[in-house]
Structures are given as C-alpha cells and as structure tokens.
Design a protein around this motif. Structure first.
Motif, PDB file in Angstrom:
ATOM      1  N   GLN A 147      27.280  37.681  27.980  1.00 18.09           N
ATOM      2  CA  GLN A 147      27.771  37.158  26.698  1.00 18.09           C
ATOM      3  C   GLN A 147      27.537  35.654  26.594  1.00 18.09           C
ATOM      4  O   GLN A 147      27.169  35.148  25.534  1.00 18.09           O
ATOM      5  N   ARG A 148      27.738  34.949  27.695  1.00 17.94           N
ATOM      6  CA  ARG A 148      27.524  33.500  27.694  1.00 17.94           C
ATOM      7  C   ARG A 148      26.051  33.168  27.481  1.00 17.94           C
ATOM      8  O   ARG A 148      25.712  32.222  26.755  1.00 17.94           O
ATOM      9  N   ALA A 149      25.158  33.943  28.093  1.00 17.20           N
ATOM     10  CA  ALA A 149      23.718  33.717  27.906  1.00 17.20           C
ATOM     11  C   ALA A 149      23.329  33.899  26.446  1.00 17.20           C
ATOM     12  O   ALA A 149      22.527  33.133  25.893  1.00 17.20           O
ATOM     13  N   LEU A 150      23.892  34.903  25.796  1.00 11.92           N
ATOM     14  CA  LEU A 150      23.589  35.152  24.387  1.00 11.92           C
ATOM     15  C   LEU A 150      24.145  34.040  23.500  1.00 11.92           C
ATOM     16  O   LEU A 150      23.484  33.589  22.555  1.00 11.92           O
ATOM     17  N   ALA A 151      25.359  33.585  23.799  1.00  7.96           N
ATOM     18  CA  ALA A 151      25.965  32.510  23.008  1.00  7.96           C
ATOM     19  C   ALA A 151      25.165  31.217  23.145  1.00  7.96           C
ATOM     20  O   ALA A 151      24.958  30.484  22.173  1.00  7.96           O
ATOM     21  N   ASP A 152      24.693  30.928  24.369  1.00  2.13           N
ATOM     22  CA  ASP A 152      23.875  29.730  24.585  1.00  2.13           C
ATOM     23  C   ASP A 152      22.540  29.848  23.870  1.00  2.13           C
ATOM     24  O   ASP A 152      22.000  28.855  23.355  1.00  2.13           O
ATOM     25  N   ILE A 191      32.165  48.637  24.071  1.00  2.00           N
ATOM     26  CA  ILE A 191      32.258  49.416  22.831  1.00  2.00           C
ATOM     27  C   ILE A 191      32.539  50.867  23.214  1.00  2.00           C
ATOM     28  O   ILE A 191      31.611  51.663  23.432  1.00  2.00           O
ATOM     29  N   PRO A 192      33.810  51.242  23.334  1.00  2.00           N
ATOM     30  CA  PRO A 192      34.176  52.595  23.783  1.00  2.00           C
ATOM     31  C   PRO A 192      33.559  53.714  22.944  1.00  2.00           C
ATOM     32  O   PRO A 192      33.256  54.795  23.472  1.00  2.00           O
ATOM     33  N   ALA A 202      26.814  43.506  24.292  1.00  2.00           N
ATOM     34  CA  ALA A 202      27.218  42.148  24.673  1.00  2.00           C
ATOM     35  C   ALA A 202      27.135  41.202  23.479  1.00  2.00           C
ATOM     36  O   ALA A 202      27.972  40.307  23.310  1.00  2.00           O
ATOM     37  N   ALA A 203      26.124  41.406  22.630  1.00  2.00           N
ATOM     38  CA  ALA A 203      25.990  40.570  21.433  1.00  2.00           C
ATOM     39  C   ALA A 203      27.132  40.826  20.452  1.00  2.00           C
ATOM     40  O   ALA A 203      27.697  39.897  19.870  1.00  2.00           O
ATOM     41  N   VAL A 204      27.481  42.097  20.287  1.00  2.00           N
ATOM     42  CA  VAL A 204      28.570  42.446  19.377  1.00  2.00           C
ATOM     43  C   VAL A 204      29.874  41.805  19.838  1.00  2.00           C
ATOM     44  O   VAL A 204      30.608  41.172  19.056  1.00  2.00           O
ATOM     45  N   THR A 205      30.184  41.950  21.119  1.00  2.00           N
ATOM     46  CA  THR A 205      31.473  41.476  21.631  1.00  2.00           C
ATOM     47  C   THR A 205      31.513  39.968  21.853  1.00  2.00           C
ATOM     48  O   THR A 205      32.596  39.396  21.982  1.00  2.00           O
TER      49      THR A 205
END
Length: 558
Positions: free
Chosen positions: A242-247, A495-496, A272-275
């Motif tokens: 998630q951090r890699a995507l945000a960066d 995402i259950p 990971a992008a969604v969350t």
C-alpha cells in the motif's frame, strides 16, 4: 551508420563510474560511448574529478521527477530506475535524488528492505574522491561491475558501458551462455561478457583511487534467514504494498493504471490500491473472455464499475487493436538482438510479439502498477503431491536434470556445462541454510526472478517486490505456497467479498483451450512468418547436427 541523437535507444539511462589512469582515458571513453550508443558527445554528461570519473547518458524514457540525476558542487547523484519517493518525484527540483543517498549509510540501508525496487543508485562525492553504488535487496536493479586484473575498475548500470572500458578485446562468457541456454536463465552473477558481473543482491560498491570493494549488507537472503523462526506478518506485507502504491502516485497527473486479470498477483495489487485509497483505474485485456468475466465480478463486488474497462487484443480470428497492431512480421533474431540491447544486454526473455523499439524520446508515460515478479510468493520446481509428502528429493533431482532431458536439441557439452553451473549455484543455496523445497524456492528467487525478466519500465511500480512480502510468504508450508494460499489470504483480508470469486487458473480447468488458453488465442511467431521461422529452426538444427534430410519433414536440411 545511424544518426547520432541526444539520447541512447535504451529504456533506462546509462551511468558509469571508473578510476582514471591517465588524462586521455576520459575523452577516449566518451568517443567510444558516442559511437556505440549513437549519442552526440556533447550530450554525454561527464564529471571528471581527480582520479575518478562518472559519465551519464539519457535513455528514451523521461524521468518521473525533474531529472535522473542531481549535480551540485560536492557530488553528483544518479538513479537508473524511478525512485518512488515524494522528494525524488518532485518535478521542480531533483535534489530528492541526492537525499536518497541516506541509504548508503548502515542505518539507511535498512530502509532498502521496505522500498519496492528495482534500485540502481550511485553517488559520486567529488571532493572526497569516493563513489558509492547500491542496488535493491533482490538484486533486480541494473548494476554491474568490472573488476579483473589489468582492467580499469568500474561500476555501471550498463554491461556495454563497462565493456567499452576494456583494454584490448573482451570475450564472451561461456558460463553465462551455457547456464542460460541450459535452464532458460543464467546462474550466479555472470553476464554475457567475461570479467563483467552483476552486483549481488543487496550489495554496495565502493570505488576510490585506492579501493574497489563489493560488500553485501542488505540482501534478501540475509533477511529471510533472520526471520526463519518468526511468525509471518501479513499486515506488514500488505502495508508495504500500500505504501509503494501511495508513493507511486505522488505528483501524477492521471489516476494510476492497473491491469486486472483473473490471476493472483494483479488481484492483490488491485486490492492494495483499493484499501490504500489511491486514485486508480483498472483495465482487463480480453480475450480470453473468462478474464473479463472474472474481473467484472471483482469490480462489481467492490463497487468499482466506474473505474474499470476492457481492452480487446488481437486474436487469430478476430479484430486487431492498437496493441495487436504491434505484432511484428520481421526476422526473429534481429528483433531479439534489438530488444537485448534496448533493455541493457542482460536479458533474452523478450516480449517477442512486439516490434523493434525505435530510437524516439518518449515523454513521461502514465504511471501504472503491476503484479510483476509476484511469482516468488508461490512454490516453484515441485509438485503438489511432493509438497504433501514432505520429501523434496525427487524435486531437487528433477531440477538439476531437466536441462539434460528437455533440451535435447542443445549440444550435450553445453547442457552438461550449464547443468554443472546451476548445480553449483543450488549447492551454495543449500550451504547458506535453505533446505529442501525452500532451497528450490530461493533458487527461483535468486536466479529466475532476478535474471530472467527485464526490469519493469520506469513508469511501473511493482508493489509486491518488497522484503516484507518475501518474509511473509517464504517460510510458509510448501503445500500452502504451491497453491498460492498466502497471497490469497492477504487479498481476501483486504476485500473479503473477493473470496467468493475463483481465480482464472481454477475456472479454466476442463474448458476449451481455444477459448481460455492465453497462448493459443494469440498468433505465435511461426503463424505470422512461417517460412522465416522454419529457416531459423533449420539453421539451429544444423548447428547441433540434428537436422533431418528426409523430404517429408518440414525441417529439412535441404
């Protein structure tokens, strides 16, 4: 002679630092670089400070930030790959590239475990007469060294740039070619040229007027062995992605682009992008239509319909698209050679459907996230029943013998040599502390993952390629790894609702291959240019003495 340009026809920029032995060394080297890469000498950046020098050449890709390098009175800092950090992505000031030099320190190198690679970074401290270069913990970043008696010690992002420093004639490496042809990927740190090696994973190169040293200090091997008896932490692995995507989206003008297939890796990246809350759009290539059907279920259950679309690729009996129009009708060897040079001379695993890359400067491409390299989260080289039985001996023997059995068209001597090199590499893995199935999994990570695929394009982040992910999955039960269960669990925790949607490989079982086999659906090279392909096969078979002369055989020596 191709026209000289202001950049090299390379996907990544080229840097090289070396020890200067006489005043003419630098200018002679610039001449060679200019001729080989077809770049004007005036467009080759040179920092010649005392006994050390650094050169830099732009590639075809524009940087995501302001520049690929930062130069001031005290130092020059260069990166061969995009650094997904806010400061490094600043479009107004490239000083963030210099600030990244914090990873050179012992404390800073710990950060490299948490940064999604690839990394190939260099800082030349002019006044101190010292150069440091560093790569990522997996060793995926393009970083090579020349360190043999009688030659100028050097470090570079390019094998060819190091070869151009060679005094005299350099030679091909039998170890590289034998191991590559025997298994499909090279073993160890060999490159195509003797004396030039790839820097080991998680290593730092130090070059001064009196010292040349390569020291491993932040490798994935060290980290995995350190956490062998610890409880896997899925949360840390997910947070790293998630951090890699945000960066990655820092400063981006458009939403992040994610290819969502029916597979495991792209589903994890999308979750990971969604969350993580980043702005993104997803797309799915079809055919197979099953890919689109799975993706549609996923986006509907997560309320992402307005962020998703399909893109139709070429198929044998259907329409073409812009992507499909790139299907080449040109000889296979020139295309392979052109790709080999375009991506840096260390990878023959080409996307052979695509044409030769033209020498055209490309503006900043839209940023995207990929599940590339995600295969390391699963088990390799062993079967489900073997993992169930808990005995890795058959899998180990099959791995070291498969090149002798399945590559019988290759000369026996070549196969024997390539096999011996891979066996030695596997022995070193076992000696390092990886046993049984885990030895095979690490061999995959350290050889096939590291050496076979080309590095991802500069505009592509690979959020799964973090030490946190490796530590979360590597020591799992081989039965769970072989089925990909750890990644499935992480995705479903995010995402259950997606736990109810099977993966492509599960739904495709028992279906018509003409509808679901991704390879069958798209035209192969021999279907596009059969005559040229047959000539290529005949040429290769003649070289191995296996060409048949009977008129009824299409692969005739006549």
């Amino acid at each position: 002679m191709p026209k000289k340009l202001a950049f090299a026809n390379r996907r990544e920029p080229v840097f090289c630092s070396f020890r200067v032995q006489c005043q003419d060394d630098v200018q002679t080297y610039v001449h060679r670089l200019s001729d080989f890469f077809h770049v004007h000498e005036r467009d080759i950046k040179v920092w010649d400070e005392g006994a050390l020098a650094t050169v830099f050449i732009e590639g075809v890709k524009e940087p995501l930030g302001k520049s690929w390098y930062y130069d001031d009175e005290t130092s020059v800092s260069i990166t061969a790959h995009a650094i997904y950090e806010k400061a490094a992505l600043n479009k107004k000031n490239s000083a963030g590239i210099k600030r990244f030099s914090r990873v050179i320190s012992a404390a800073g190198r710990e950060e490299l475990y948490e940064i999604a690679g690839p990394i190939s970074y260099l800082i030349h401290k002019k006044s101190q007469q010292v150069i440091y270069a560093i790569n990522d913990c997996f060793g995926v970043g393009s970083l090579y060294v020349l360190d043999v008696p009688g030659q100028v010690p050097a470090v570079s992002s390019s094998i060819e740039a190091l070869a151009l420093l060679w005094r005299g004639s350099c030679t091909e490496s039998d170890e590289y070619w034998s191991s590559l042809q025997a298994m499909g990927y090279p073993a160890g740190n060999y490159t195509a040229i003797n004396g030039i090696t790839t820097v080991p994973p998680g290593a730092m190169v130090t070059l001064t007027p009196d010292l040349f040293r390569v020291r491993v200090g932040h490798s994935i091997k060290e980290r995995l062995l350190a956490v062998k008896n610890e409880r896997p932490d899925y949360e840390v692995a997910v947070q790293a992605a998630q951090r890699a995507l945000a960066d990655c989206v820092e400063g981006a003008e458009e939403p992040l682009l994610i290819g969502l297939s029916g597979g495991r890796d792209s589903r994890f990246v999308t979750a990971a992008a969604v969350t993580s809350g980043v702005d993104f759009e997803a797309f799915t290539f079809v055919p197979p239509e099953l890919e689109g059907e799975i993706a549609q279920k996923l986006v509907k259950s997560a309320g992402l319909e307005d962020r998703w679309s399909t893109s139709r690729e070429i198929r044998k009996d259907g329409p073409t698209s812009t992507r499909g129009a790139l299907m080449p009708d040109t000889p296979i060897l020139p295309r392979a050679a052109a790709w080999f040079r375009h991506v840096g001379g260390d990878c023959w695993s080409t996307f052979m459907r695509y044409g030769i890359e033209p020498p055209v400067r490309i503006g900043e491409a839209r940023r995207n996230a990929s599940g590339a390299l995600g295969d390391f989260t699963r088990g390799h080289y062993y079967l489900a029943q073997e993992a169930e039985g808990g005995d890795a001996s058959r899998a180990l023997h099959r791995y070291v013998d498969k090149c002798m059995k399945y590559r019988s068209l290759l000369p026996n001597e070549l196969r024997e040599k390539g096999r011996a090199i891979h066996v030695e590499d596997l022995f070193n893995v076992l000696a390092d502390g990886f046993s049984g199935f885990y030895a095979l999994d690490f061999k995959y990570m350290n050889s096939r993952m590291r050496r076979r695929p080309p590095t991802p394009p500069p505009n592509t982040v690979i959020p799964m390629a973090t030490a946190a992910m490796a530590c979360a999955v590597f020591w799992q039960d081989p039965k769970a790894k072989e089925s990909g269960q750890p990644l499935r669990d992480m995705t479903n925790q995010m995402i259950p609702e997606w736990s109810e949607v099977p993966y492509f490989h599960e739904l495709a079982v028992g279906t018509d291959p003409s509808l679901t086999n991704k390879v069958t659906l798209k035209p192969a090279y021999w279907e596009i240019n059969k005559d040229e392909c047959v000539k290529f096969f005949v040429c290769e078979l003649r070289l191995t003495g296996k060409a048949r002369t009977d008129p009824g055989n299409v692969l005739t020596a006549d």
